[in-house]
Design a protein around this motif. Structure first.
Motif, PDB file in Angstrom:
ATOM      1  N   ARG A  36       8.254   3.320  15.771  1.00  0.00           N
ATOM      2  CA  ARG A  36       7.637   3.173  14.463  1.00  0.00           C
ATOM      3  C   ARG A  36       6.198   2.675  14.573  1.00  0.00           C
ATOM      4  NH1 ARG A  36      10.164   3.218   9.597  1.00  0.00           N
ATOM      5  NH2 ARG A  36      12.162   3.177  10.677  1.00  0.00           N
TER       6      ARG A  36
ATOM      7  N   PHE B 164       2.666   4.281  12.875  1.00  0.00           N
ATOM      8  CA  PHE B 164       1.673   3.576  12.069  1.00  0.00           C
ATOM      9  C   PHE B 164       0.315   3.515  12.783  1.00  0.00           C
ATOM     10  CE2 PHE B 164       5.502   1.808   9.981  1.00  0.00           C
ATOM     11  CZ  PHE B 164       5.184   2.169   8.675  1.00  0.00           C
TER      12      PHE B 164
ATOM     13  N   ILE C 264       1.470   4.525   4.538  1.00  0.00           N
ATOM     14  CA  ILE C 264       1.570   3.300   5.333  1.00  0.00           C
ATOM     15  C   ILE C 264       2.341   2.220   4.580  1.00  0.00           C
ATOM     16  CG2 ILE C 264       0.210   1.386   6.299  1.00  0.00           C
ATOM     17  CD1 ILE C 264      -1.954   3.475   6.985  1.00  0.00           C
TER      18      ILE C 264
ATOM     19  N   PRO D 203       6.384   4.142   3.081  1.00  0.00           N
ATOM     20  CA  PRO D 203       6.742   5.358   3.842  1.00  0.00           C
ATOM     21  C   PRO D 203       7.982   6.073   3.313  1.00  0.00           C
ATOM     22  CG  PRO D 203       7.225   3.361   5.096  1.00  0.00           C
ATOM     23  CD  PRO D 203       6.437   2.931   3.902  1.00  0.00           C
TER      24      PRO D 203
END
Length: 413
Positions: free
Chosen positions: A2, A6, A55, A58
């Motif tokens: 993850r 990002f 961001i 999500p």
């Protein structure tokens, strides 16, 4: 992973800001700056807004395709993944060249430019009334700023002509391990449907009908049924149910299937009774001979592939002709090493953006990226995929592969 996701989004966001600041500086001294600068700001604000939404929220952003038109999403993806990186590279190179030229010029002149002279007057760019006119340099600057958005819009227009189109790619393979009774056996190889952003539910019946029209002995799906959101899984499962299996239908998972929730994807597929193979094997009988279809789970790295295939080895039927389904084509190396005669894979989208069959993103990222490959007595077929996670393809058309197997000389009796 993850954090990596990002990190990519953060890099895109910084790239948008960098382009905005660079473009605004270029446009500041043009004749119609009061028009062009706000338009550039609006362009940047819309793109930045989407990234910030992704961001900060999500889960909601993954469902944007429910209401956002395909061209709008296509513009966002083409800009951030194709046009913006190329533009930033140009800005970096141009800035370095300009800086070096300015340094060399200052050294050669050994004098500074008078600060009291107006730019337009210094360049002799005043008309008879004394008003500053648009210089060639300013016009070029404005054109350079406008070019990336215009190219993006043109690429979207091209993508919209492609997004629902696919071909039937007919492939004939001769295999020494194929029993003579199975000579002429056919497979409909479907992969990378990516139900969601660019492959919408209304497109699926045409793909299912084209697959069924092939009347293949086996229908085999090699992953990425959905694109991002599990909310699209019911449409994907309906697509699988529409397929006519004739003698057999099997599928494996892909990386996009697992983005939101791996366990939920697997359990929902199981509960629906769909033939998802998770390091498992199934046997069907064709023309009196056993055909064993094996499927591996998605895992990152070569070690995950080796682990999955090692779990399949005890399940092998030595009397059966074996086919391995793997989303990642690099599984072929291990499969060929252990004597599995045929591997089917997807994942690469044929390289997506290719200059020709050998030059492009495919060979940069993968050892095998499109079509048929051989190693010893084993073969691999990599499908370009029939759907899209990215809306634009160049020399990598979407496809359903129709594979016909032929018994080579020395085939098993």
């Amino acid at each position: 992973m993850r954090w990596f996701f990002f990190l990519i989004l953060g890099s895109m966001l910084l790239g948008d800001i960098a382009f905005w600041l660079w473009g605004d500086r270029k446009l500041r001294r043009t004749r119609r700056a009061k028009i062009w600068r706000p338009l550039l700001g609006l362009w940047a604000a819309l793109l930045l807004g989407y990234l910030l939404w992704f961001i900060l929220l999500p889960a909601q952003a993954r469902h944007a395709h429910v209401w956002m038109p395909i061209p709008a999403l296509a513009l966002i993806y083409i800009w951030h993944l194709l046009i913006l990186p190329a533009t930033l590279l140009y800005i970096l190179i141009a800035s370095l060249v300009s800086g070096i030229r300015a340094l060399l010029h200052r050294r050669s002149q050994r004098r500074t430019r008078p600060e009291t002279i107006d730019d337009a007057a210094d360049l002799g760019l005043r008309d008879e009334a004394g008003q500053a006119t648009l210089s060639r340099r300013q016009a070029l600057a404005a054109a350079v700023v406008a070019l990336p958005p215009l190219v993006s819009v043109g690429a979207v227009a091209l993508a919209m002509r492609q997004v629902s189109h696919f071909r039937i790619n007919r492939i004939e393979l001769s295999l020494a391990a194929l029993p003579a009774e199975l000579d002429g056996m056919t497979i409909a190889h479907v992969s990378d449907l990516h139900v969601g952003r660019f492959t919408r539910a209304h497109m699926l019946p045409a793909i299912a009908d084209a697959t069924n029209a092939l009347k293949a002995d086996l229908v085999l799906f090699t992953g990425d049924l959905i694109d991002l959101a599990l909310a699209d899984l019911p449409a994907g499962m309906d697509f699988i149910r529409r397929l006519d299996p004739r003698s057999g239908l099997f599928l494996v998972e892909g990386n996009h299937d697992l983005i939101e929730d791996r366990a939920a994807f697997q359990s929902q597929m199981r509960q629906a009774g769909l033939p998802l193979l998770l390091d498992e094997a199934q046997v069907v009988t064709l023309r009196g001979r056993a055909v064993q279809v094996m499927g591996i789970t998605w895992g990152r790295g070569e070690s995950a592939i080796v682990g999955s295939i090692s779990r399949l080895l005890p399940q092998r039927r030595p009397d059966a002709f074996q086919i391995l389904l793997a989303h990642h084509p690099h599984a072929f190396d291990t499969a060929a090493a252990v004597g599995i005669p045929l591997t089917l894979a997807g994942h690469t989208h044929g390289g997506q953006l290719m200059l020709n069959e050998r030059l492009g993103a495919g060979p940069i990222m993968f050892r095998y990226w499109s079509g048929a490959y051989r190693k010893n007595d084993a073969a691999l077929v990599v499908s370009n995929g029939v759907g899209n996670w990215f809306p634009l393809r160049v020399n990598a058309p979407a496809e359903i592969a129709h594979i016909t197997l032929r018994a080579a000389s020395g085939a098993r009796p």
